[in-house]
Every structure is written in C-alpha cells, then in structure tokens.
Design an enzyme around this catalytic site. Structure first.
Site, PDB file in Angstrom:
ATOM      1  N   TYR A  72       7.982   2.875   5.949  1.00 58.37           N
ATOM      2  CA  TYR A  72       7.474   1.915   5.014  1.00 58.37           C
ATOM      3  C   TYR A  72       8.464   1.745   3.977  1.00 58.37           C
ATOM      4  CZ  TYR A  72       5.378   1.314   0.218  1.00 58.37           C
ATOM      5  OH  TYR A  72       4.884   0.860  -0.982  1.00 58.37           O
ATOM      6  N   PHE A  73       8.703   0.350   3.832  1.00 59.57           N
ATOM      7  CA  PHE A  73       9.654  -0.316   3.026  1.00 59.57           C
ATOM      8  C   PHE A  73       8.867  -0.608   1.584  1.00 59.57           C
ATOM      9  CE2 PHE A  73      11.678  -4.178   1.285  1.00 59.57           C
ATOM     10  CZ  PHE A  73      12.783  -3.830   1.004  1.00 59.57           C
ATOM     11  N   ALA A  74       9.292   0.127   0.437  1.00 61.78           N
ATOM     12  CA  ALA A  74       8.720   0.171  -0.782  1.00 61.78           C
ATOM     13  C   ALA A  74       9.844  -1.059  -1.648  1.00 61.78           C
ATOM     14  CB  ALA A  74       8.550   1.344  -1.515  1.00 61.78           C
ATOM     15  N   TYR A  75       9.237  -1.788  -2.813  1.00 62.96           N
ATOM     16  CA  TYR A  75      10.107  -2.516  -3.467  1.00 62.96           C
ATOM     17  C   TYR A  75       9.569  -2.456  -4.882  1.00 62.96           C
ATOM     18  CZ  TYR A  75       6.288  -5.744  -2.187  1.00 62.96           C
ATOM     19  OH  TYR A  75       4.942  -6.162  -1.889  1.00 62.96           O
ATOM     20  N   GLU A 151      -2.585   0.223  -2.121  1.00 61.72           N
ATOM     21  CA  GLU A 151      -2.495  -1.024  -2.356  1.00 61.72           C
ATOM     22  C   GLU A 151      -3.694  -1.915  -2.237  1.00 61.72           C
ATOM     23  OE1 GLU A 151       0.554  -2.160  -2.662  1.00 61.72           O
ATOM     24  OE2 GLU A 151       1.620  -0.036  -2.806  1.00 61.72           O
TER      25      GLU A 151
END
Length: 244
Positions: A72-75, A151
């Site tokens: 999972y790419f979190a920003y 989300e």
C-alpha cells in the site's frame, strides 16, 4: 463338583469374550480412524491455504506480494505509522517510493468537509512532470477491509487503484486511493502536522518535507478525536519496554 465348576467357567470367559473383541471391534475402529484423519487433512489443505506453500514455490517471493499480504502506497496522513496502525495493526514499512506524473492536492469529496479532520484531506491527481513521495507499507489482507473503511470506499469518497511507484532499485505495483469528485480545500493544521511527522519519521527527501511544511492550512484550532487517539498511541509507544 467344585473343582469341575471352576475349570468350566474360566474357559468359557476366555474363549468367548476375548475372541469377539479381537475379531470385530479393532477393524471397525481402524477404518473410522483412517476416514476421520483423511477428511480432516483434505479440508485443511483446501480451505486454509498457507503463505508457506506460496513462498516455497516462488524463489523471488521475498520481493513480491504473497497471497496473505499486499503493498500500500501512502501519501497522506498514513505516512505516520501510529496513524495507520490505529486500525491496521499489521502494517510494516516496506520502503520509501515516489509516484511519477502525479501531484499532491487537498480537498473533500463533493465539497463535504471531513468530520474527522475538519478540513481538506490528501489525494493525488495526474500531472505530467510532477511527483509524489510516500511510504510503501506491507499489510496483511486481514486489514484490507479496515483500510478501505478508513478511506470511505463504500461511501464512494475514494476509489482503490493499482499504481506503479519507483524506488531506488525497482518499480513496485501498489494499492493506493484517489478521491472521487474532489473539491479543493486546505487541510487543517492537525492533518498537515500528521503528514509532516510521517514524512520525517520515514525519511522522505528533505526538499519534499520542506514543501509539505510550506502548505497553507485552514487554521482550524478546535479539538479532533483522531488526535486524541494518536496522543494515546504515542504515549503507549513512549512507555513500552522497547523504548525504555
């Protein structure tokens, strides 16, 4: 007469009862035992596939997602470990990465202000030449539903997507989230603080950290329940045996 009776009674017991027990009961028990064991073994292998089986057949599994985890790419606020693990305890840092040709923006789904953060929240949008830095986390699939819930996927606020992000050594396919019907709005100071702390915690490039700190907020000063949760999480970590 007494001697004759004693001789006859034991002989009858020895020839009738032990013989019946040996010839009828053991075969029945052996078949039942074998049937039970075979059924249980087959059910376990079919309904509960293990990660060990997947990894043993794939020599490069150490760098790939397995059947039991995902990347999972979190920003946004999930840059901070304590924020992400509030509801997703399996999360562990995999690496830092950048997403090319996207930019970081803030807003609300259909202009509805976030009750959790009292301001705009992060999302990304396609923008050639720009880039977004973030943290790649590895999570158990058992946390997938919780992450989607965080989300607001079921409410239509965000949509999960698969995007390729770049590290210094490789490209990774990761799950991330993009807001639907975004109406731009500045974040609250608290939200931005969590992002800045997460960026520093995971060593994002200094130039990118400076850009995050320069983002203007809506100056909201009221209480936030999520910040109270994070304070408790920080207090717990600070007083854990590992930190002493």
């Amino acid at each position: 007469m007494k001697t004759t009776n004693r001789d006859m009674e034991p002989k009858t017991n020895r020839t009738t009862e032990p013989t019946t027990t040996r010839t009828r009961e053991p075969p029945t028990r052996t078949m039942e035992s074998m049937t039970t064991r075979t059924t249980a073994f087959t059910t376990t292998r079919t309904m509960e596939p293990t990660t060990t089986t997947t990894r043993s057949t794939d020599p490069t599994s150490s760098s790939r997602e397995t059947s039991s985890t995902f990347l999972y790419f979190a920003y946004g606020s999930n840059l901070l470990k304590e924020r992400l693990t509030l509801k997703n305890p399996s999360a562990t840092v995999h690496c830092v990465a950048r997403l090319k040709d996207y930019r970081l923006v803030f807003g609300n789904h259909k202009g509805r202000a976030s009750e959790r953060w009292h301001g705009g929240v992060a999302t990304i949008e396609h923008s050639p030449g720009d880039e977004v830095w973030g943290v790649v986390w590895r999570l158990s699939v058992t946390d997938l539903e919780s992450l989607d819930s965080q989300e607001n996927v079921t409410l239509g606020a965000y949509s999960p997507v698969e995007l390729n992000v770049k590290t210094t050594e490789q490209d990774l396919s990761c799950r991330t989230y993009i807001m639907n019907s975004c109406v731009y709005a500045p974040p609250s100071p608290q939200y931005l603080k969590v992002m800045v702390m997460g960026a520093a915690q995971n060593g994002l490039p200094q130039e990118y950290q400076a850009k995050l700190r320069a983002i203007k907020t809506n100056m909201y000063e009221g209480p936030l329940h999520v910040m109270d949760e994070l304070e408790r999480a920080w207090h717990k970590v600070a007083h854990s045996p590992a930190s002493l």
